[in-house]
Design an enzyme around this catalytic site. Structure first.
Site, PDB file in Angstrom:
ATOM      1  N   SER A  66     -40.469  13.679  17.672  1.00 32.68           N
ATOM      2  CA  SER A  66     -41.902  13.376  17.677  1.00 32.68           C
ATOM      3  C   SER A  66     -42.795  14.540  17.237  1.00 32.68           C
ATOM      4  CB  SER A  66     -42.339  12.923  19.070  1.00 32.68           C
ATOM      5  OG  SER A  66     -41.891  11.625  19.321  1.00 32.68           O
ATOM      6  N   LYS A  69     -44.700  14.062  14.127  1.00 28.37           N
ATOM      7  CA  LYS A  69     -45.936  13.262  14.111  1.00 28.37           C
ATOM      8  C   LYS A  69     -47.171  14.126  13.851  1.00 28.37           C
ATOM      9  CE  LYS A  69     -43.889   9.985  17.451  1.00 28.37           C
ATOM     10  NZ  LYS A  69     -43.861   9.590  18.894  1.00 28.37           N
ATOM     11  N   TYR A 193     -40.049   6.358   9.111  1.00 26.67           N
ATOM     12  CA  TYR A 193     -40.336   6.985  10.402  1.00 26.67           C
ATOM     13  C   TYR A 193     -39.082   7.635  11.013  1.00 26.67           C
ATOM     14  CZ  TYR A 193     -41.308   7.153  15.432  1.00 26.67           C
ATOM     15  OH  TYR A 193     -41.418   7.556  16.740  1.00 26.67           O
ATOM     16  N   TYR A 239     -47.727  12.664  25.935  1.00 25.28           N
ATOM     17  CA  TYR A 239     -47.781  11.295  26.457  1.00 25.28           C
ATOM     18  C   TYR A 239     -48.358  11.273  27.876  1.00 25.28           C
ATOM     19  CZ  TYR A 239     -44.523  11.543  22.649  1.00 25.28           C
ATOM     20  OH  TYR A 239     -43.956  11.842  21.451  1.00 25.28           O
ATOM     21  N   VAL A 257     -38.309  14.297  21.595  1.00 20.76           N
ATOM     22  CA  VAL A 257     -37.236  13.873  22.484  1.00 20.76           C
ATOM     23  C   VAL A 257     -35.918  14.633  22.180  1.00 20.76           C
ATOM     24  CG1 VAL A 257     -36.310  11.898  21.189  1.00 20.76           C
ATOM     25  CG2 VAL A 257     -36.597  11.733  23.659  1.00 20.76           C
TER      26      VAL A 257
HETATM   27  O1  DON Z   1     -39.241   6.944  17.977  1.00 25.38           O
HETATM   28  C1  DON Z   1     -38.576   7.555  18.811  1.00 25.38           C
HETATM   29  O2  DON Z   1     -38.281   7.056  19.893  1.00 25.38           O
HETATM   30  C2  DON Z   1     -38.102   8.947  18.460  1.00 25.38           C
HETATM   31  N1  DON Z   1     -37.776   9.029  17.082  1.00 25.38           N
HETATM   32  C3  DON Z   1     -39.155   9.960  18.770  1.00 25.38           C
HETATM   33  C4  DON Z   1     -39.651   9.920  20.190  1.00 25.38           C
HETATM   34  C5  DON Z   1     -39.994  11.239  20.755  1.00 25.38           C
HETATM   35  O3  DON Z   1     -39.631  12.262  20.240  1.00 25.38           O
HETATM   36  C6  DON Z   1     -40.737  11.237  22.044  1.00 25.38           C
HETATM   37  N2  DON Z   1     -41.031  12.580  22.481  1.00 25.38           N
HETATM   38  N3  DON Z   1     -40.846  13.177  23.455  1.00 25.38           N
END
Ligand code: DON
Length: 304
Positions: A66, A69, A193, A239, A257
């Site tokens: 993430s 982003k 994405y 978040y 993540v």
């Molecule tokens: O879309 C997702 O679930 C992952 N590619 C990215 C989510 C993420 O990194 C949340 N962050 N803590």
């Protein structure tokens, strides 16, 4: 003076984190991330002078997830300007990064560009009129220029691994399509994405790439826009843990993540930390603790 204090502090933080047994849980919903060794810990700090100090596993690549982003938001704002805000909001969500709840209540307009739905809308916006490979090429060019490092790449295996289990993100994209907030077929948007999320960087590369957000390094984004990206990172970058991060650290940050966090002390430092174990909100457990110590000891806070 500050730099003299910084290297011993980073070494001390890395040693402390190495000795910690409560390391959180490595993400498992993306199968390839589940294979990462939870004992890893790296930290790097890029200073306005261009100097980068680091400790621990700061040269090992990890999945930025993430954190990507932030870079797609910078590109989208550069391309669409304020028109982007017709498709995504600027409010904290108070919910998990992958939540579907608000999207229905709020007519397919995601709360902010950092929750998954919002980031998918941002990627969809920059994809419009382009092929996924063009968008990913532009994103890599942006990040390589920001970091001054042409080695930064996408880990295809991680992208494929996420693609194969992307049901929830596909659901978010399809719901936005139903509400008229998706311009491309969901498979193209989600394909792009998951590849952006699978960009691999080390702490040193990430700290270097974040320099533009502290107002140093290559001038990629106008200062007024940098302030706004930092505001969004502060309010939404962790978040439903964003309030706690702002309270404990007092700096804008964006987590991933994969266990990485990019954190900005405006005009002072671009900080990257990586520890794969996550807390219950999906943010790096030891990464957060490390930045907390670093910011406190260095007196870095936007509230000073
Ligand atoms: O879309 C997702 O679930 C992952 N590619 C990215 C989510 C993420 O990194 C949340 N962050 N803590």
């Amino acid at each position: 003076m500050e730099t003299l204090k910084l290297q011993p502090l980073l070494d001390e933080i890395a040693a402390r984190m190495a000795a910690t047994s409560e390391r959180g849980q490595v993400a498992t919903y993306i199968p390839d991330l589940a294979k990462i060794d939870p004992a890893r810990f790296g930290i790097a700090v890029a200073l306005p002078s261009g100097q980068i100090l680091s400790a621990g596993d700061a040269d090992l690549g990890f999945s930025i997830q993430s954190i990507s982003k932030v870079f797609t938001l910078a590109i989208a704002l550069g391309r669409l300007g304020d028109q982007l805000w017709a498709r995504v909001g600027r409010e904290p969500s108070g919910l998990a990064f992958n939540s579907i709840l608000q999207l229905e209540q709020e007519n397919g307009i995601p709360r902010n560009p950092f929750v998954n739905a919002g980031a998918i809308a941002v990627t969809d916006a920059i994809l419009q009129g382009h092929q996924p490979r063009e968008v990913l090429g532009e994103l890599l060019r942006f990040i390589r220029l920001a970091a001054d490092d042409d080695e930064i790449h996408i880990n295809e295996a991680v992208a494929r691994s996420e693609q194969a289990t992307a049901h929830r993100n596909i659901a978010l994209a399809e719901f936005m399509a139903a509400m008229g907030n998706l311009r491309n077929p969901s498979e193209l948007t989600i394909g792009t994405y998951v590849h952006q999320c699978a960009i691999e960087m080390s702490c040193r590369q990430l700290a270097s790439a974040g320099r533009f957000l502290m107002g140093a390094g290559p001038r990629l984004v106008a200062p007024a826009r940098i302030r706004r990206i930092n505001a969004l990172m502060m309010m939404c970058g962790h978040y439903d843990g964003s309030g706690e991060f702002a309270y404990q650290v007092g700096l804008p940050g964006k987590s991933g993540v994969g266990g990485g966090i990019l954190c900005i002390a405006p005009n002072e430092a671009s900080i990257a930390v990586w520890s794969p174990g996550l807390n219950h909100r999906g943010n790096s457990k030891l990464g957060t603790e490390a930045i907390e110590i670093l910011a406190r000891e260095m007196g870095w806070s936007v509230f000073d």
